[in-house]
Design a protein around this motif. Sequence first.
Motif, PDB file in Angstrom:
ATOM      1  N   HIS A   1      -7.413 -13.002   7.700  1.00 32.98           N
ATOM      2  CA  HIS A   1      -6.756 -13.652   8.835  1.00 32.98           C
ATOM      3  C   HIS A   1      -5.507 -14.367   8.313  1.00 32.98           C
ATOM      4  O   HIS A   1      -5.392 -14.627   7.110  1.00 32.98           O
TER       5      HIS A   1
ATOM      6  N   LEU B   1      -7.833   0.833  -7.213  1.00 31.50           N
ATOM      7  CA  LEU B   1      -7.148   1.673  -6.222  1.00 31.50           C
ATOM      8  C   LEU B   1      -5.684   1.316  -6.012  1.00 31.50           C
ATOM      9  O   LEU B   1      -5.030   1.882  -5.143  1.00 31.50           O
TER      10      LEU B   1
ATOM     11  N   GLY C   1      -6.531  -1.865   1.752  1.00 28.92           N
ATOM     12  CA  GLY C   1      -7.994  -1.698   1.646  1.00 28.92           C
ATOM     13  C   GLY C   1      -8.701  -3.034   1.499  1.00 28.92           C
ATOM     14  O   GLY C   1      -9.726  -3.293   2.136  1.00 28.92           O
ATOM     15  N   GLY C   2      -8.142  -3.920   0.661  1.00 25.36           N
ATOM     16  CA  GLY C   2      -8.743  -5.240   0.462  1.00 25.36           C
ATOM     17  C   GLY C   2      -8.664  -6.085   1.724  1.00 25.36           C
ATOM     18  O   GLY C   2      -9.597  -6.818   2.052  1.00 25.36           O
TER      19      GLY C   2
ATOM     20  N   GLY D   1     -18.066   2.215   1.466  1.00 24.90           N
ATOM     21  CA  GLY D   1     -17.366   3.416   1.002  1.00 24.90           C
ATOM     22  C   GLY D   1     -15.987   3.008   0.511  1.00 24.90           C
ATOM     23  O   GLY D   1     -15.571   1.854   0.665  1.00 24.90           O
TER      24      GLY D   1
ATOM     25  N   ILE E   1     -12.178   3.012   1.019  1.00 26.10           N
ATOM     26  CA  ILE E   1     -11.190   3.237   2.077  1.00 26.10           C
ATOM     27  C   ILE E   1     -10.013   3.976   1.435  1.00 26.10           C
ATOM     28  O   ILE E   1      -9.431   3.507   0.453  1.00 26.10           O
TER      29      ILE E   1
ATOM     30  N   THR F   1      -4.083  -5.665  -0.943  1.00 28.31           N
ATOM     31  CA  THR F   1      -3.825  -4.296  -0.511  1.00 28.31           C
ATOM     32  C   THR F   1      -4.378  -4.081   0.903  1.00 28.31           C
ATOM     33  O   THR F   1      -5.166  -4.889   1.403  1.00 28.31           O
TER      34      THR F   1
ATOM     35  N   ALA G   1      -4.627   3.156   0.861  1.00 30.19           N
ATOM     36  CA  ALA G   1      -5.260   1.832   0.890  1.00 30.19           C
ATOM     37  C   ALA G   1      -4.833   0.921  -0.244  1.00 30.19           C
ATOM     38  O   ALA G   1      -5.015  -0.291  -0.166  1.00 30.19           O
TER      39      ALA G   1
ATOM     40  N   ARG H   1      -7.101  -9.845  -5.617  1.00 25.38           N
ATOM     41  CA  ARG H   1      -6.768 -11.201  -5.136  1.00 25.38           C
ATOM     42  C   ARG H   1      -8.006 -11.935  -4.637  1.00 25.38           C
ATOM     43  O   ARG H   1      -7.942 -13.115  -4.326  1.00 25.38           O
ATOM     44  N   GLY H   2      -9.099 -11.222  -4.486  1.00 27.86           N
ATOM     45  CA  GLY H   2     -10.344 -11.883  -4.110  1.00 27.86           C
ATOM     46  C   GLY H   2     -10.764 -12.786  -5.261  1.00 27.86           C
ATOM     47  O   GLY H   2     -10.523 -12.473  -6.424  1.00 27.86           O
TER      48      GLY H   2
ATOM     49  N   ALA I   1     -11.325  -4.766   4.004  1.00 21.87           N
ATOM     50  CA  ALA I   1     -12.692  -5.007   3.528  1.00 21.87           C
ATOM     51  C   ALA I   1     -13.101  -6.472   3.671  1.00 21.87           C
ATOM     52  O   ALA I   1     -14.280  -6.795   3.786  1.00 21.87           O
TER      53      ALA I   1
ATOM     54  N   LEU J   1     -17.600  -0.499  -7.703  1.00 19.63           N
ATOM     55  CA  LEU J   1     -17.031  -1.261  -6.574  1.00 19.63           C
ATOM     56  C   LEU J   1     -15.541  -0.956  -6.487  1.00 19.63           C
ATOM     57  O   LEU J   1     -14.842  -0.978  -7.504  1.00 19.63           O
ATOM     58  N   PRO J   2     -15.030  -0.680  -5.260  1.00 17.99           N
ATOM     59  CA  PRO J   2     -13.581  -0.489  -5.130  1.00 17.99           C
ATOM     60  C   PRO J   2     -12.856  -1.788  -5.445  1.00 17.99           C
ATOM     61  O   PRO J   2     -13.351  -2.875  -5.141  1.00 17.99           O
ATOM     62  N   CYS J   3     -11.677  -1.665  -6.037  1.00 14.11           N
ATOM     63  CA  CYS J   3     -10.861  -2.842  -6.334  1.00 14.11           C
ATOM     64  C   CYS J   3      -9.427  -2.571  -5.889  1.00 14.11           C
ATOM     65  O   CYS J   3      -8.871  -1.527  -6.217  1.00 14.11           O
ATOM     66  N   GLY J   4      -8.846  -3.487  -5.118  1.00 13.40           N
ATOM     67  CA  GLY J   4      -7.469  -3.318  -4.639  1.00 13.40           C
ATOM     68  C   GLY J   4      -6.520  -4.151  -5.481  1.00 13.40           C
ATOM     69  O   GLY J   4      -6.272  -3.863  -6.651  1.00 13.40           O
TER      70      GLY J   4
HETATM   71  C1  LIG Z   1      -3.246 -17.034  -2.838  1.00 18.63           C
HETATM   72  C2  LIG Z   1      -4.252 -16.435  -1.910  1.00 18.63           C
HETATM   73  C3  LIG Z   1      -4.208 -16.754  -0.567  1.00 18.63           C
HETATM   74  C4  LIG Z   1      -5.115 -16.170   0.311  1.00 18.63           C
HETATM   75  N1  LIG Z   1      -5.039 -16.484   1.639  1.00 18.63           N
HETATM   76  C5  LIG Z   1      -5.864 -15.884   2.510  1.00 18.63           C
HETATM   77  C6  LIG Z   1      -5.755 -16.120   3.907  1.00 18.63           C
HETATM   78  O1  LIG Z   1      -4.895 -16.874   4.348  1.00 18.63           O
HETATM   79  N2  LIG Z   1      -6.606 -15.476   4.737  1.00 18.63           N
HETATM   80  C7  LIG Z   1      -7.550 -14.612   4.265  1.00 18.63           C
HETATM   81  O2  LIG Z   1      -8.284 -14.043   5.078  1.00 18.63           O
HETATM   82  N3  LIG Z   1      -7.669 -14.357   2.955  1.00 18.63           N
HETATM   83  C8  LIG Z   1      -6.868 -14.979   2.084  1.00 18.63           C
HETATM   84  N4  LIG Z   1      -6.984 -14.724   0.742  1.00 18.63           N
HETATM   85  C9  LIG Z   1      -8.008 -13.780   0.299  1.00 18.63           C
HETATM   86  C10 LIG Z   1      -7.445 -12.356   0.171  1.00 18.63           C
HETATM   87  O3  LIG Z   1      -6.592 -12.057   1.245  1.00 18.63           O
HETATM   88  C11 LIG Z   1      -8.612 -11.373   0.223  1.00 18.63           C
HETATM   89  O4  LIG Z   1      -9.480 -11.657  -0.845  1.00 18.63           O
HETATM   90  C12 LIG Z   1      -8.181  -9.905   0.185  1.00 18.63           C
HETATM   91  O5  LIG Z   1      -9.308  -9.143   0.485  1.00 18.63           O
HETATM   92  C13 LIG Z   1      -7.639  -9.504  -1.174  1.00 18.63           C
HETATM   93  O6  LIG Z   1      -7.259  -8.134  -1.145  1.00 18.63           O
HETATM   94  P1  LIG Z   1      -7.195  -7.269  -2.490  1.00 18.63           P
HETATM   95  O7  LIG Z   1      -6.485  -6.012  -2.216  1.00 18.63           O
HETATM   96  O8  LIG Z   1      -6.669  -8.112  -3.590  1.00 18.63           O
HETATM   97  O9  LIG Z   1      -8.722  -6.960  -2.693  1.00 18.63           O
HETATM   98  P2  LIG Z   1      -9.662  -7.136  -3.967  1.00 18.63           P
HETATM   99  O10 LIG Z   1      -9.681  -8.571  -4.370  1.00 18.63           O
HETATM  100  O11 LIG Z   1      -9.324  -6.150  -4.995  1.00 18.63           O
HETATM  101  O12 LIG Z   1     -11.046  -6.777  -3.276  1.00 18.63           O
HETATM  102  C14 LIG Z   1     -11.538  -7.559  -2.207  1.00 18.63           C
HETATM  103  C15 LIG Z   1     -12.669  -6.780  -1.548  1.00 18.63           C
HETATM  104  O13 LIG Z   1     -12.135  -5.615  -0.944  1.00 18.63           O
HETATM  105  C16 LIG Z   1     -12.794  -4.455  -1.422  1.00 18.63           C
HETATM  106  N5  LIG Z   1     -11.799  -3.377  -1.470  1.00 18.63           N
HETATM  107  C17 LIG Z   1     -10.561  -3.419  -2.013  1.00 18.63           C
HETATM  108  N6  LIG Z   1      -9.938  -2.242  -1.841  1.00 18.63           N
HETATM  109  C18 LIG Z   1     -10.811  -1.426  -1.196  1.00 18.63           C
HETATM  110  C19 LIG Z   1     -10.769  -0.069  -0.746  1.00 18.63           C
HETATM  111  N7  LIG Z   1      -9.682   0.704  -0.875  1.00 18.63           N
HETATM  112  N8  LIG Z   1     -11.875   0.439  -0.157  1.00 18.63           N
HETATM  113  C20 LIG Z   1     -12.985  -0.324   0.033  1.00 18.63           C
HETATM  114  N9  LIG Z   1     -13.055  -1.608  -0.351  1.00 18.63           N
HETATM  115  C21 LIG Z   1     -11.994  -2.153  -0.966  1.00 18.63           C
HETATM  116  C22 LIG Z   1     -13.356  -4.839  -2.779  1.00 18.63           C
HETATM  117  O14 LIG Z   1     -14.486  -4.075  -3.136  1.00 18.63           O
HETATM  118  C23 LIG Z   1     -13.716  -6.310  -2.566  1.00 18.63           C
HETATM  119  O15 LIG Z   1     -14.979  -6.426  -1.951  1.00 18.63           O
HETATM  120  C24 LIG Z   1      -6.103 -15.284  -0.157  1.00 18.63           C
HETATM  121  C25 LIG Z   1      -6.170 -14.966  -1.535  1.00 18.63           C
HETATM  122  C26 LIG Z   1      -5.236 -15.531  -2.398  1.00 18.63           C
HETATM  123  C27 LIG Z   1      -5.302 -15.176  -3.837  1.00 18.63           C
END
Ligand SMILES: Cc1cc2nc3c(=O)[nH]c(=O)nc-3n(C[C@H](O)[C@H](O)[C@H](O)COP(=O)(O)OP(=O)(O)OC[C@H]3O[C@@H](n4cnc5c(N)ncnc54)[C@H](O)[C@@H]3O)c2cc1C
Length: 441
Positions: free
Chosen positions: A123, A65, A115-116, A172, A174, A113, A85, A49-50, A119, A43-46
């Motif tokens: 909002h 990533l 990408g995250g 896939g 990103i 990120t 991404a 923060r999810g 994905a 699984l991709p990881c950005g």
């Molecule tokens: C404090 C806090 C506040 C938040 N507030 C909001 C908000 O107001 N609105 C909102 O919509 N969300 C909010 N979120 C949720 C957050 O924005 C999402 O979970 C976002 O997707 C996290 O991005 P990340 O890069 O950390 O992704 P990750 O947590 O690493 O991954 C999230 C998902 O994206 C996929 N992914 C990551 N990178 C890639 C890539 N390059 N290619 C393909 N897939 C990828 C992963 O497989 C996973 O399914 C909040 C989270 C936190 C911790």
Amino acid sequence: MSASKLQSWECPPRAPQSNEPLVWRDTVRARLLDARASAGTTLPCGGARGSADSSLSASGHVLPLHGLARFIDADWEQGIVRAEAGMTLGELIAITLPRGWMLPVIPGTQLATLGGALANDVHGRNHQLRGTFGRHVRRFSLLRSDRPAIECAADDQPDLFSATIAGLGLTGVIEWVEIQLMAVRSSHLNVTRMRFGNLDDFLALSRGRASTHEYGAAWVDCLARGNAPGRGIYVSGNHSTDGDLSLPAQRTRGLPFAPPAIVPNHGLAMRTFNALYYWRQRRGIELARVDPASFLSPLDKLRNGTRHNGNRAYQQHQYVLPEASARDALQAILQTIAAGGSGSYLAVLERCGALASPGLLSFPMRGVSLTLNFAQDARHNTALFARLAAIVAEARGRQFPATHAQMNRNHFRSAYPAWQELERHRDPALMSRFWKRITES
Ligand SMILES: Cc1cc2nc3c(=O)[nH]c(=O)nc-3n(C[C@H](O)[C@H](O)[C@H](O)COP(=O)(O)OP(=O)(O)OC[C@H]3O[C@@H](n4cnc5c(N)ncnc54)[C@H](O)[C@@H]3O)c2cc1C
């Protein structure tokens, strides 16, 4: 390079996953194929923060990533940028804001990120005006295990474009993202903080200010009883027009978000803290000039979920309720939480608008979203979460797969009826714990 341990942002589900971070774009596909051969799926990881099992790999193998974080190209006349991404939203804003361009959609964390953000089709506090992140994505590159790299846009590979936006990282990897930015004349926001007495006041206030303010969100005291359920503080803001585009150095006071760790996690202490917070704003209306991060992403100061509230772990839930049933459902949710006693120490209400997302499984709908953060307490929470989920389902609302640690499978299937279409576009090398639960018959 040493293997890194990854864990989704907040505590549950605790599931460290390890693998070496990727640094070069031209190595990603080979690593994807290796993972398929050695682990079956990955699984991709950005930015990690999810906070749900949608961010956890079914096999334990992940593709980190965050090292793919280079700025690629820009058209500064038009405000169009392309970046790898793994670049965080905050890193991108630091490059674009001094040039007068802002990301049009920023979630509650700038440590996500690109990408995250794509994905999960995130909002922000301006959903009514701008919709979701995916609406502003012009193009991206997708690396899959079953075919060569593909560029996707609304009119080029439209099915894959739509499935990847809010596609939970399953279609896939990103590789890079191209985005249309929003022009701004200042790096600061002018905000108005207004105390409101109950849910009806919030609904009227947020409806009225939607056309005049770019951003709006409310902290709500979800432990208030008697004639004050749903009281809170509504903050609305616009970018200033003074032409100062310097990156703000100091962070100013943002939305309230959590009591300090010394406040014990039980009803009376939390209720007292909330009441003090509510009355701390002495005047009904206050004006302030703030930096965007303090208002839009206040929790980033703490960077880490367990530090968020002392050493307490917590769990975030986010619901969206359709306009027609939002008031009654929110009332029922707040009453259920207040009666439960342990409470949510951060509750944020935001309006969602009618702008449709190009994403197949995008979360927001026209109505009101409620974000709740509960201290971890399995004894209280299991029963409470089930009651809240039932209220949301009855109101025909939905839960956000990015935040719900263990979203109910039946709820997901009925709230996101296009899930089978996403399954058709899934890369066979990618699988999360969440998706395994959802798709297993
Ligand atoms: C404090 C806090 C506040 C938040 N507030 C909001 C908000 O107001 N609105 C909102 O919509 N969300 C909010 N979120 C949720 C957050 O924005 C999402 O979970 C976002 O997707 C996290 O991005 P990340 O890069 O950390 O992704 P990750 O947590 O690493 O991954 C999230 C998902 O994206 C996929 N992914 C990551 N990178 C890639 C890539 N390059 N290619 C393909 N897939 C990828 C992963 O497989 C996973 O399914 C909040 C989270 C936190 C911790």
